[in-house]
Design an enzyme around this catalytic site. Structure first.
Site, PDB file in Angstrom:
ATOM      1  CG  ASN A   1      77.525  44.012  16.623  1.00  0.00           C
ATOM      2  OD1 ASN A   1      78.467  44.829  17.393  1.00  0.00           O
ATOM      3  ND2 ASN A   1      76.436  44.055  16.507  1.00  0.00           N
TER       4      ASN A   1
ATOM      5  CG  ASP B   1      70.217  42.757  19.130  1.00  0.00           C
ATOM      6  OD1 ASP B   1      70.314  43.904  19.375  1.00  0.00           O
ATOM      7  OD2 ASP B   1      71.251  42.059  18.921  1.00  0.00           O
TER       8      ASP B   1
ATOM      9  CG  ASN C   1      68.890  42.408  11.208  1.00  0.00           C
ATOM     10  OD1 ASN C   1      69.286  43.226  12.024  1.00  0.00           O
ATOM     11  ND2 ASN C   1      69.754  42.118   9.903  1.00  0.00           N
TER      12      ASN C   1
ATOM     13  NE  ARG D   1      68.945  40.265  15.922  1.00  0.00           N
ATOM     14  CZ  ARG D   1      68.773  41.038  15.050  1.00  0.00           C
ATOM     15  NH1 ARG D   1      69.697  41.544  14.465  1.00  0.00           N
ATOM     16  NH2 ARG D   1      67.793  41.713  14.950  1.00  0.00           N
TER      17      ARG D   1
ATOM     18  NE  ARG E   1      76.346  39.012  12.858  1.00  0.00           N
ATOM     19  CZ  ARG E   1      75.444  39.698  13.695  1.00  0.00           C
ATOM     20  NH1 ARG E   1      74.460  39.849  13.349  1.00  0.00           N
ATOM     21  NH2 ARG E   1      76.003  40.351  14.755  1.00  0.00           N
TER      22      ARG E   1
ATOM     23  CG  HIS F   1      74.026  42.973   9.363  1.00  0.00           C
ATOM     24  ND1 HIS F   1      73.311  43.317  10.550  1.00  0.00           N
ATOM     25  CD2 HIS F   1      73.820  41.519   9.249  1.00  0.00           C
ATOM     26  CE1 HIS F   1      72.919  42.296  11.003  1.00  0.00           C
ATOM     27  NE2 HIS F   1      73.046  41.302  10.050  1.00  0.00           N
TER      28      HIS F   1
ATOM     29  CG  ASP G   1      71.754  47.211   7.384  1.00  0.00           C
ATOM     30  OD1 ASP G   1      72.739  47.087   7.843  1.00  0.00           O
ATOM     31  OD2 ASP G   1      70.616  47.116   7.616  1.00  0.00           O
TER      32      ASP G   1
ATOM     33  CB  ALA H   1      72.682  47.070  19.960  1.00  0.00           C
TER      34      ALA H   1
ATOM     35  CB  CYS I   1      69.453  48.604  12.173  1.00  0.00           C
ATOM     36  SG  CYS I   1      71.429  48.711  11.579  1.00  0.00           S
TER      37      CYS I   1
END
Ligand code: ARG
Length: 276
Positions: A24, A67, A73, A92, A140, A169, A171, A259, A265
């Site tokens: 990202n 992550d 997530n 991920r 995503r 994302h 959020d 990140a 998150c």
């Protein structure tokens, strides 16, 4: 005296946190730039604020999955159902079995979306005042997840197309608050999405943030009852939230911003829908 149970939240201590790859725009140029000691202290401060209002459960951090600290997530939780994430990026994907196993161990009914990319509570947020799921796609999660979620949850699912890569994302640019307000950054959404929000949330409940606040991850907030925990908010935003009855708790999370993540998150609400 209140008899309602305390909220439950899942967090992952940042034992192996680092920025190892670039998936990202926030991560670009930040490889190996995170200070793990500082990240640990920032995470502990966030943990203490969350633990004031919620029971926090912890999942151990697996080495090689930096992550994994971003438990939002892990998946989407609704009542006793957990829909684990299927990550878009291979970097991920290794987190999936660990979170899925954790959900099963915590007695959630685990229901995977077959072959559809979906990044959990990063892109799927329950409204706090109406039986409704706000669903972000475009970076995503796959737009097709909307129908699959509607079928499983039996709620109105409102798909919102995200158009700014910095807000990859849902959020990162929208947060439903306990009083039914939406804290959000309108420019992160396409016009259809902005209209879908306006059609459902009255103007006095829409709290639009400035680009400056959005870039400080103000929408990536943890809201527990009337407390809003976030990285940083401008005086104007603090005032707007106070006018709606919220108490703002700022806690610096700049190591995690490297990140592309912040307060929300780093948490996953486990007692959903959690209507306040
Ligand atoms: N580096 C992570 C990623 O790009 C950050 C995830 C942040 N999580 C979130 N729910 N916004 O996937």
């Amino acid at each position: 005296m209140s008899t309602s149970p305390r909220p439950r939240v899942l967090m992952c201590p940042p034992t192996h946190f680092s920025v190892d790859y670039d998936i990202n725009p926030w991560m670009t140029g930040n490889r190996d730039q995170a200070d793990r000691g500082r990240a640990q202290r920032q995470w502990e401060n966030l943990h203490a604020l969350v633990a004031d209002a919620a029971d926090v459960e912890l999942i151990p951090h697996v080495p090689g999955l930096p992550d994994m600290v971003f438990t939002a997530n892990a998946g989407l939780v609704y009542r006793d159902l957990a829909v684990p994430s299927r990550f878009r990026h291979a970097e991920r994907a290794g987190e999936e079995p660990h979170f899925t196993q954790w959900f099963a161990g915590a007695r959630f009914a685990v229901d995977l979306l077959d072959g559809i990319e979906f990044e959990g509570a990063g892109d799927a947020l329950l409204d706090r005042a109406a039986p409704r799921l706000w669903f972000g796609y475009g970076h995503r999660s796959d737009a097709r997840a909307a129908a699959a979620l509607q079928e499983r949850l039996g709620l109105e699912v409102v798909p919102l197309r995200l158009v700014d890569p910095r807000f990859y994302h849902l959020d990162t640019c929208l947060c439903p608050l306990s009083g039914g307000e939406l804290l959000y950054f309108p420019a992160a959404f396409d016009e259809t999405a902005q209209a879908a929000i306006a059609a459902r949330v009255p103007e006095d409940k829409r709290i639009a943030v400035s680009e400056e606040d959005a870039l400080a991850f103000a929408c990536n907030a943890v809201n527990l009852d009337n407390v809003v925990i976030l990285n940083r908010a401008s005086a104007a935003l603090r005032q707007a939230l106070a006018a709606h009855g919220y108490r703002v708790r700022e806690t610096p999370l700049d190591e995690f911003l490297k990140a592309g993540g912040s307060a929300k998150c780093l948490t996953l609400r486990l007692d959903e829908p959690g209507l306040n």
